[in-house]
Design an enzyme around this catalytic site. Structure first.
Site, PDB file in Angstrom:
ATOM      1  CD  GLU A   1      -0.682   0.316   3.718  1.00 39.84           C
ATOM      2  OE1 GLU A   1      -1.913   0.285   3.764  1.00 39.84           O
ATOM      3  OE2 GLU A   1       0.041   0.690   4.647  1.00 39.84           O
TER       4      GLU A   1
ATOM      5  CB  CYS B   1       3.191   7.680   2.782  1.00 42.67           C
ATOM      6  SG  CYS B   1       3.684   6.609   4.133  1.00 42.67           S
TER       7      CYS B   1
ATOM      8  CB  CYS C   1       2.770  -0.841  13.912  1.00 40.73           C
ATOM      9  SG  CYS C   1       2.983  -0.803  12.121  1.00 40.73           S
TER      10      CYS C   1
ATOM     11  CB  CYS D   1       2.378   2.120   8.356  1.00 36.46           C
ATOM     12  SG  CYS D   1       2.926   1.436   9.904  1.00 36.46           S
TER      13      CYS D   1
HETATM   14  N1  SAH Z   1       9.269   1.149  10.097  1.00 37.70           N
HETATM   15  C1  SAH Z   1       9.510   2.537   9.990  1.00 37.70           C
HETATM   16  C2  SAH Z   1       8.725   3.217   8.908  1.00 37.70           C
HETATM   17  C3  SAH Z   1       7.301   2.805   8.743  1.00 37.70           C
HETATM   18  S1  SAH Z   1       6.205   3.166  10.090  1.00 37.70           S
HETATM   19  C4  SAH Z   1       9.250   3.222  11.312  1.00 37.70           C
HETATM   20  O1  SAH Z   1       8.695   2.600  12.206  1.00 37.70           O
HETATM   21  O2  SAH Z   1       9.665   4.361  11.437  1.00 37.70           O
HETATM   22  C5  SAH Z   1       5.905   4.886   9.808  1.00 37.70           C
HETATM   23  C6  SAH Z   1       5.278   5.589  10.990  1.00 37.70           C
HETATM   24  O3  SAH Z   1       3.904   5.229  11.157  1.00 37.70           O
HETATM   25  C7  SAH Z   1       5.989   5.263  12.287  1.00 37.70           C
HETATM   26  O4  SAH Z   1       6.336   6.411  13.000  1.00 37.70           O
HETATM   27  C8  SAH Z   1       4.956   4.421  12.966  1.00 37.70           C
HETATM   28  O5  SAH Z   1       5.139   4.396  14.305  1.00 37.70           O
HETATM   29  C9  SAH Z   1       3.651   5.064  12.527  1.00 37.70           C
HETATM   30  N2  SAH Z   1       2.465   4.250  12.838  1.00 37.70           N
HETATM   31  C10 SAH Z   1       2.362   2.910  12.823  1.00 37.70           C
HETATM   32  N3  SAH Z   1       1.135   2.510  13.221  1.00 37.70           N
HETATM   33  C11 SAH Z   1       0.455   3.641  13.501  1.00 37.70           C
HETATM   34  C12 SAH Z   1      -0.872   3.903  13.972  1.00 37.70           C
HETATM   35  N4  SAH Z   1      -1.712   2.915  14.219  1.00 37.70           N
HETATM   36  N5  SAH Z   1      -1.238   5.193  14.148  1.00 37.70           N
HETATM   37  C13 SAH Z   1      -0.367   6.201  13.875  1.00 37.70           C
HETATM   38  N6  SAH Z   1       0.870   6.016  13.430  1.00 37.70           N
HETATM   39  C14 SAH Z   1       1.293   4.752  13.256  1.00 37.70           C
HETATM   40 FE1  SF4 Z   2       7.256  -0.861  13.866  1.00 33.91          FE
HETATM   41 FE2  SF4 Z   2       7.581   0.653  11.665  1.00 33.91          FE
HETATM   42 FE3  SF4 Z   2       7.569  -2.046  11.503  1.00 33.91          FE
HETATM   43 FE4  SF4 Z   2       5.301  -0.758  12.063  1.00 33.91          FE
HETATM   44  S1  SF4 Z   2       6.465  -0.602  10.175  1.00 33.91           S
HETATM   45  S2  SF4 Z   2       6.090  -2.623  13.086  1.00 33.91           S
HETATM   46  S3  SF4 Z   2       6.063   0.984  13.284  1.00 33.91           S
HETATM   47  S4  SF4 Z   2       9.063  -0.778  12.572  1.00 33.91           S
END
Ligand code: SAH
Ligand code: SF4
Length: 345
Positions: free
Chosen positions: A86, A99, A113, A331
């Site tokens: 996505e 994004c 997440c 995400c």
């Molecule tokens: N793995 C990397 C990049 C992808 S996640 C990272 O963790 O930085 C990108 C952002 O989306 C991160 O800051 C993550 O914490 C946030 N994110 C994930 N799940 C979320 C949710 N349910 N609500 C808001 N932000 C979320």
């Molecule tokens: Fe954690 Fe980023 Fe992976 Fe989601 S995408 S599990 S926020 S590291």
């Protein structure tokens, strides 16, 4: 998208001169072509030969969700081997930010997440990352606009797929191709220290974002399992090295979970760690992902109170506008739904 080296190799095979390879690459990366058919400056026989050997699109678009006010849209793609991917487009007055996902799922498994709940299915290739951007570039072009920013903040941990992520950045940045300025590209990591150190050595001057979510190891261990490998002190030491080496700022992301990481204790520790001028904090209200209800989104007044408290403590801090909340743009969510309804394991 097809890497220019791959195009050049196929052209050599076909006995074609090098300028043909450039022509095709420009048609894809600048002209946003989706097939060879339309490349009418090429002889028909060459177009047919290319179509037999190469696929311009690495993703098929399956479904697009548009936010009610139209400022965000999220597309679910399928890879050619059937994995869900996505990407989200957020449009503002002057900006249009894509994004991008870097993996199918994610191995890190952060507690809040949805991508983490998928586990890691596979890494995406640079072509699959770039194609997410080109997809939205095409729809923007129809409206007379262009992609101004790319953030690697979709599904996946970019530094667990470092080489392909950086290859995607170089493809997007390529002057003879898509030509997006490096300063308009941001990579977000959950704190993979060796990745931060590698990025600091890259000639490409990308922006670095680090997902923090907690200011003590005790809390961060619970929210971000990778914190047991790379402790907060190590993550901050790597950020300090990055700033020394690149003279660039680091953006810290903090997903606010009501009653969990918005306490006075966390705010105080956060203010001690995230100091200006090189560190900036971005607060993101948690999007409820339809999981087990373990976490709750903060109310607007709670978010504003945390923001005010941090600013009073001298932190350079903003609250992220999240136009995508209505369409599950956090995400991993859309792809997760797809996988959960998929009868095949
Ligand atoms: N793995 C990397 C990049 C992808 S996640 C990272 O963790 O930085 C990108 C952002 O989306 C991160 O800051 C993550 O914490 C946030 N994110 C994930 N799940 C979320 C949710 N349910 N609500 C808001 N932000 C979320
Ligand atoms: Fe954690 Fe980023 Fe992976 Fe989601 S995408 S599990 S926020 S590291």
């Amino acid at each position: 998208m097809i890497d220019p080296h791959t195009i050049a190799a196929v052209m050599t095979d076909l006995g074609e001169p090098p300028y043909r390879a450039r022509q095709v690459y420009e048609a894809l990366a600048r002209g946003l072509a989706v097939d060879f058919e339309g490349m009418t400056s090429l002889p028909a026989s060459l177009r047919r030969a290319l179509a037999e050997r190469l696929r311009p699109l690495s993703l098929e678009d399956m479904e697009t969700l548009v936010a009610p006010r139209g400022s965000a849209r999220k597309t679910l793609f399928a890879t050619l081997d059937g994995h869900p991917v996505e990407a989200v487009l957020m449009t503002y007055a002057k900006r249009a930010t894509v994004c991008v996902s870097t993996q199918v799922g994610c191995a890190v498994g952060c507690a809040f997440c949805a991508s983490g709940r998928l586990g890691l299915r596979r890494d995406l290739t640079a072509e699959e990352m770039v194609d997410q951007v080109l997809h939205f570039a095409r729809s923007l072009r129809d409206a007379g606009r262009r992609v101004t920013n790319v953030v690697f903040m979709g599904m996946g941990e970019p530094f667990h797929n470092y080489d392909e992520t950086l290859r995607a950045c170089r493809l997007l940045n390529d002057e003879s191709g898509f030509n997006l300025a490096a300063r308009s590209i941001s990579v977000s990591t959950v704190g993979v220290v060796p990745g931060i150190d590698r990025l600091a050595e890259e000639p490409l001057q990308l922006n670095l974002a680090v997902s923090l979510h907690a200011a003590t190891d005790e809390l961060r261990d619970r929210l971000v399992p990778l914190n047991r490998t790379y402790r907060l002190d190590e993550v901050f030491a790597a950020c300090a090295r990055y700033v020394r080496r690149t003279h660039r700022k680091v953006l810290f992301e903090y997903v606010v979970l009501r009653g969990v990481n918005d306490t006075d204790e966390q705010a105080q520790m956060l203010a001690a760690r995230v100091r200006p001028p090189h560190y900036h904090l971005n607060l993101i209200a948690y999007n409820e992902t339809g999981g087990d209800g373990e976490f709750a989104r903060p109310r607007a007044d709670q978010l504003a109170a945390l923001h005010a408290r941090l600013e009073a403590a001298g932190v350079s801090c903003t609250v992220r506008r999240s136009p995508g909340a209505e369409i599950e743009a956090a995400c991993g969510q859309l792809a997760l739904r797809e996988v959960e309804t998929d009868p095949q394991p």
